[in-house]
Design a protein around this motif. Sequence first.
Motif, PDB file in Angstrom:
ATOM      1  N   UNK A   1       0.818  -1.211   0.000  1.00 28.31           N
ATOM      2  CA  UNK A   1       0.000   0.000   0.000  1.00 28.31           C
ATOM      3  C   UNK A   1       0.852   1.261   0.000  1.00 28.31           C
ATOM      4  N   UNK A   2       0.266   2.356  -0.495  1.00 27.98           N
ATOM      5  CA  UNK A   2       0.970   3.634  -0.630  1.00 27.98           C
ATOM      6  C   UNK A   2       2.268   3.397  -1.416  1.00 27.98           C
ATOM      7  N   UNK A   3       3.391   3.899  -0.932  1.00 28.44           N
ATOM      8  CA  UNK A   3       4.657   3.693  -1.662  1.00 28.44           C
ATOM      9  C   UNK A   3       5.540   2.652  -0.981  1.00 28.44           C
ATOM     10  N   UNK A   4       4.970   1.847  -0.096  1.00 25.79           N
ATOM     11  CA  UNK A   4       5.765   0.869   0.642  1.00 25.79           C
ATOM     12  C   UNK A   4       6.078  -0.349  -0.219  1.00 25.79           C
ATOM     13  N   UNK A   5       7.271  -0.872  -0.038  1.00 25.82           N
ATOM     14  CA  UNK A   5       7.720  -2.058  -0.756  1.00 25.82           C
ATOM     15  C   UNK A   5       9.120  -2.412  -0.286  1.00 25.82           C
ATOM     16  N   UNK A   6       9.864  -3.069  -1.152  1.00 26.71           N
ATOM     17  CA  UNK A   6      11.241  -3.390  -0.820  1.00 26.71           C
ATOM     18  C   UNK A   6      11.431  -4.655  -0.021  1.00 26.71           C
ATOM     19  N   UNK A   7      10.367  -5.442   0.140  1.00 31.90           N
ATOM     20  CA  UNK A   7      10.461  -6.721   0.847  1.00 31.90           C
ATOM     21  C   UNK A   7      10.386  -7.869  -0.152  1.00 31.90           C
ATOM     22  N   UNK A   8      10.802  -9.076   0.239  1.00 28.61           N
ATOM     23  CA  UNK A   8      10.788 -10.215  -0.688  1.00 28.61           C
ATOM     24  C   UNK A   8       9.396 -10.814  -0.879  1.00 28.61           C
ATOM     25  N   UNK A   9       8.424  -9.942  -1.140  1.00 27.95           N
ATOM     26  CA  UNK A   9       7.050 -10.364  -1.339  1.00 27.95           C
ATOM     27  C   UNK A   9       6.114  -9.205  -1.095  1.00 27.95           C
ATOM     28  N   UNK A  10       4.848  -9.397  -1.426  1.00 34.82           N
ATOM     29  CA  UNK A  10       3.855  -8.328  -1.320  1.00 34.82           C
ATOM     30  C   UNK A  10       3.457  -8.068   0.129  1.00 34.82           C
ATOM     31  N   UNK A  11       3.368  -6.785   0.489  1.00 36.09           N
ATOM     32  CA  UNK A  11       2.907  -6.390   1.821  1.00 36.09           C
ATOM     33  C   UNK A  11       1.383  -6.464   1.849  1.00 36.09           C
ATOM     34  N   UNK A  12       0.837  -7.292   2.732  1.00 36.35           N
ATOM     35  CA  UNK A  12      -0.617  -7.422   2.882  1.00 36.35           C
ATOM     36  C   UNK A  12      -1.127  -6.772   4.161  1.00 36.35           C
ATOM     37  N   UNK A  13      -0.223  -6.461   5.075  1.00 35.45           N
ATOM     38  CA  UNK A  13      -0.596  -5.785   6.311  1.00 35.45           C
ATOM     39  C   UNK A  13       0.434  -4.733   6.659  1.00 35.45           C
ATOM     40  N   UNK A  14      -0.026  -3.578   7.138  1.00 32.51           N
ATOM     41  CA  UNK A  14       0.889  -2.483   7.452  1.00 32.51           C
ATOM     42  C   UNK A  14       0.311  -1.676   8.609  1.00 32.51           C
ATOM     43  N   UNK A  15       1.168  -1.245   9.523  1.00 36.67           N
ATOM     44  CA  UNK A  15       0.743  -0.392  10.633  1.00 36.67           C
ATOM     45  C   UNK A  15       1.768   0.718  10.840  1.00 36.67           C
ATOM     46  N   UNK A  16       1.259   1.948  11.026  1.00 46.04           N
ATOM     47  CA  UNK A  16       2.096   3.081  11.400  1.00 46.04           C
ATOM     48  C   UNK A  16       1.526   3.605  12.720  1.00 46.04           C
ATOM     49  N   UNK A  17       2.040   3.112  13.849  1.00 43.34           N
ATOM     50  CA  UNK A  17       1.443   3.428  15.151  1.00 43.34           C
ATOM     51  C   UNK A  17       1.330   4.924  15.440  1.00 43.34           C
ATOM     52  N   UNK A  18       2.309   5.713  15.035  1.00 43.02           N
ATOM     53  CA  UNK A  18       2.274   7.141  15.362  1.00 43.02           C
ATOM     54  C   UNK A  18       1.235   7.897  14.536  1.00 43.02           C
ATOM     55  N   UNK A  19       0.723   7.252  13.498  1.00 44.82           N
ATOM     56  CA  UNK A  19      -0.395   7.816  12.741  1.00 44.82           C
ATOM     57  C   UNK A  19      -1.708   7.125  13.105  1.00 44.82           C
ATOM     58  N   UNK A  20      -1.652   6.190  14.043  1.00 47.94           N
ATOM     59  CA  UNK A  20      -2.842   5.463  14.501  1.00 47.94           C
ATOM     60  C   UNK A  20      -3.615   4.861  13.321  1.00 47.94           C
ATOM     61  N   UNK A  21      -2.863   4.266  12.406  1.00 48.78           N
ATOM     62  CA  UNK A  21      -3.459   3.789  11.153  1.00 48.78           C
ATOM     63  C   UNK A  21      -2.909   2.420  10.772  1.00 48.78           C
ATOM     64  N   UNK A  22      -3.794   1.576  10.240  1.00 50.39           N
ATOM     65  CA  UNK A  22      -3.397   0.271   9.712  1.00 50.39           C
ATOM     66  C   UNK A  22      -3.978   0.076   8.315  1.00 50.39           C
ATOM     67  N   UNK A  23      -3.308  -0.750   7.534  1.00 50.10           N
ATOM     68  CA  UNK A  23      -3.794  -1.195   6.231  1.00 50.10           C
ATOM     69  C   UNK A  23      -3.743  -2.718   6.233  1.00 50.10           C
ATOM     70  N   UNK A  24      -4.862  -3.366   5.950  1.00 51.55           N
ATOM     71  CA  UNK A  24      -4.872  -4.827   5.866  1.00 51.55           C
ATOM     72  C   UNK A  24      -5.651  -5.271   4.630  1.00 51.55           C
ATOM     73  N   UNK A  25      -5.075  -6.227   3.917  1.00 48.43           N
ATOM     74  CA  UNK A  25      -5.758  -6.772   2.743  1.00 48.43           C
ATOM     75  C   UNK A  25      -7.010  -7.527   3.182  1.00 48.43           C
ATOM     76  N   UNK A  26      -8.115  -7.262   2.493  1.00 47.77           N
ATOM     77  CA  UNK A  26      -9.358  -7.980   2.755  1.00 47.77           C
ATOM     78  C   UNK A  26      -9.573  -9.103   1.749  1.00 47.77           C
ATOM     79  N   UNK A  27      -9.002  -8.949   0.543  1.00 47.73           N
ATOM     80  CA  UNK A  27      -9.122  -9.997  -0.474  1.00 47.73           C
ATOM     81  C   UNK A  27      -8.054  -9.798  -1.537  1.00 47.73           C
TER      82      UNK A  27
END
Length: 249
Positions: free
Chosen positions: A174-200
């Motif tokens: 999500x957004x501009x995040x990447x750089x890992x050996x696979x797709x990011x399906x979950x992401x959390x930025x605690x200081x922004x009190x926000x999460x992104x999680x794949x639903x499907x």
Amino acid sequence: MKKLFVFGIAVFTGSMSFGQARFLGAGTIEYERRINIHRQMEMDNEEMQSDFWKEFMSKQPRFQNSYFNLAFNQNKGIYQPGREPDKKLEPWLLGPAKENVVLTEYASGLLTSRRKVFEENFVVTDSLSRLQWKLSSETREIAGFECRKAVAVISDSVYVVAFYTDEIPVSGGPESFGGLPGMILGLAVPRLYTTWFATKVEITEAPASAFKVNEKGKKIAGKELAPFLQSTFTDWGKRGEKFIWWSLL
């Protein structure tokens, strides 16, 4: 005997096909982004701690869920708003850069995004950020995929937690995040009190025409955006700091 041999080959081939189907090189992911509005609006401004403000916030939903789609293939991905959010809120309450469109070219390492910072649209060109991810042995299942935990830091001090799957061997998210050996399906930025999680995750490859960003807006290079935002929000205290982090995701 011949029939048994043919049947065995068919079963073996079917098993391979099923196994390979779990490694997706193209498709569409829906993410649910969840923002804790009450925590995000906590300020260091005395006016924001008034009884009037507290009463106003008590009438607002604590969370806002909105949805984004990431269409991807081995070469590129485009992340953009999807279906309507559960609850609509005033833009000023959400803050800037909440409906970003991000086109990432994985092969060339180029990134083009459209970000609305209050009343102005920016078309930002940049190279992919090289985050120093630290991989963990912790795993969890997201949208039917086994994901592994990784952590990194952005904007010098903002902690990020990601869960990626090597069953989708594309270095995006999500957004501009990447750089890992696979797709990011979950992401959390605690200081922004926000999460992104794949639903499907859908095995539907988007046409080439889908990978375009509306380039109507103020064009700016990525290295120029941060100084511009810092000068804009310099007197906004902690809230301004969050606005900058959001605008640089």
